[in-house]
Design a protein around this motif. Structure first.
Motif, PDB file in Angstrom:
ATOM      1  N   MET A  81      28.231  -7.845  -4.698  1.00 51.74           N
ATOM      2  CA  MET A  81      28.667  -7.967  -6.085  1.00 51.74           C
ATOM      3  C   MET A  81      27.506  -8.402  -6.969  1.00 51.74           C
ATOM      4  N   GLY A  82      27.439  -7.827  -8.170  1.00 50.34           N
ATOM      5  CA  GLY A  82      26.404  -8.200  -9.133  1.00 50.34           C
ATOM      6  C   GLY A  82      25.571  -6.987  -9.513  1.00 50.34           C
ATOM      7  N   ALA A  83      24.447  -7.206 -10.158  1.00 50.61           N
ATOM      8  CA  ALA A  83      23.833  -8.513 -10.383  1.00 50.61           C
ATOM      9  C   ALA A  83      24.409  -9.182 -11.636  1.00 50.61           C
ATOM     10  N   MET A  84      24.371 -10.532 -11.635  1.00 46.34           N
ATOM     11  CA  MET A  84      24.827 -11.339 -12.756  1.00 46.34           C
ATOM     12  C   MET A  84      23.986 -12.599 -12.786  1.00 46.34           C
ATOM     13  N   THR A  85      24.000 -13.288 -13.920  1.00 47.10           N
ATOM     14  CA  THR A  85      23.255 -14.542 -13.967  1.00 47.10           C
ATOM     15  C   THR A  85      23.955 -15.572 -13.096  1.00 47.10           C
ATOM     16  N   VAL A  86      23.194 -16.534 -12.617  1.00 45.03           N
ATOM     17  CA  VAL A  86      23.777 -17.621 -11.822  1.00 45.03           C
ATOM     18  C   VAL A  86      24.827 -18.366 -12.647  1.00 45.03           C
ATOM     19  N   GLU A  87      24.556 -18.537 -13.932  1.00 42.78           N
ATOM     20  CA  GLU A  87      25.509 -19.211 -14.815  1.00 42.78           C
ATOM     21  C   GLU A  87      26.837 -18.459 -14.863  1.00 42.78           C
ATOM     22  N   ASP A  88      26.804 -17.128 -15.018  1.00 46.26           N
ATOM     23  CA  ASP A  88      28.027 -16.340 -15.047  1.00 46.26           C
ATOM     24  C   ASP A  88      28.724 -16.362 -13.693  1.00 46.26           C
ATOM     25  N   MET A  89      27.952 -16.324 -12.616  1.00 42.78           N
ATOM     26  CA  MET A  89      28.518 -16.356 -11.272  1.00 42.78           C
ATOM     27  C   MET A  89      29.360 -17.611 -11.072  1.00 42.78           C
ATOM     28  N   ILE A  90      28.864 -18.742 -11.565  1.00 39.51           N
ATOM     29  CA  ILE A  90      29.587 -20.007 -11.432  1.00 39.51           C
ATOM     30  C   ILE A  90      30.768 -20.061 -12.396  1.00 39.51           C
TER      31      ILE A  90
END
Length: 255
Positions: A81-90
């Protein structure tokens, strides 16, 4: 198709490829067959996902799915899954529903997440999980990201063994609110961890010492990897960045 190889058990030819929307029925069937074969206490090793979840991945709206076929049958699969920012992932709880601190990734870094690994019970023992993870790490979307993450049950030794041997480290630990079971969050930076040469603590038992692991990863920001001195034991290390911070703090206190 990424590659062909022979299954160690039986010698049948297998192929690894990116799955598409036409494979949705096979993907759902493999998820269900894998979960059904697990003992009751281990069914959450493979979290049940709705059809829409797999459709989005198979249509590559938010990632991709890797599959292994043999004899025309889908025998193993993994989602990336992704890619996404770590901030969005959390914020979007894509990795875990817990509030955890990821000390070894910046909020604006890009991440992909390995999820939904399933191996058909009739084909276990063929190192299929290793093939899936190696292929996932080689995908262009994974190579372009700064990190790959995954969440794994602590008593699923086989799974976290595979991830740790591929250079992942345990960077967080928490009790999953869905089933109150302990789980690790593992991470692999694209460039690898810069580790301090001194092991901080070793000989940790993944299950019996879980509260200590939560403390070491959360408060002390240590990274868990295999302890060479004991089977299925963990050793925890400081990153080079964290070790430098400790050194600076100690120096300021000494003044």
């Amino acid at each position: 198709m990424f590659k062909e190889f022979k299954l160690p058990r039986g010698g049948q030819l297998a192929t690894i490829e990116i799955l598409s929307a036409k494979d949705i029925d096979l993907v759902i069937a493999l998820q269900d067959a894998t979960r059904a074969a697990l003992p009751e206490g281990h069914k959450m090793f493979v979290l049940p996902q709705p059809v829409s979840y797999f459709h989005n991945l198979l249509e590559q709206h938010n990632g991709a799915m890797i599959g292994i076929r043999s004899g025309g049958k889908l025998i193993a699969q993994m989602a990336v899954m992704g890619a996404m920012t770590v901030e969005d992932m959390i914020d979007q709880q894509k990795l875990t529903r817990n509030e955890i601190a990821l000390h070894h990734a910046h909020p604006t870094d890009f991440a992909v997440i390995a999820k939904s690994m399933a191996v058909h019970p009739d084909y276990r023992g063929n190192e299929l999980s290793q093939h899936l993870l190696e292929t996932a790490l080689s995908l262009p979307l994974a190579r372009r990201a700064d990190h790959m993450f995954a969440q794994i049950s602590t008593d699923n030794l086989h799974s976290w063994d595979i991830f740790l041997r591929q250079g992942f480290g345990i960077v967080a630990a928490a009790i999953d609110p869905n089933d109150n079971k302990p789980r690790f969050v593992v991470q692999k930076p694209t460039l690898g961890f810069a580790m301090h040469h001194m092991q901080t603590t070793g000989g940790i038992d993944a299950v019996n010492d879980f509260p200590a692991i939560m403390r070491m990863t959360q408060r002390e920001a240590l990274i868990g990897q295999f302890d060479a001195t004991g089977a299925a034991k963990l050793a925890f290390f400081a990153s080079a960045e964290m070790a430098a911070a400790w050194h600076d703090e100690a120096a300021s206190e000494a003044v």
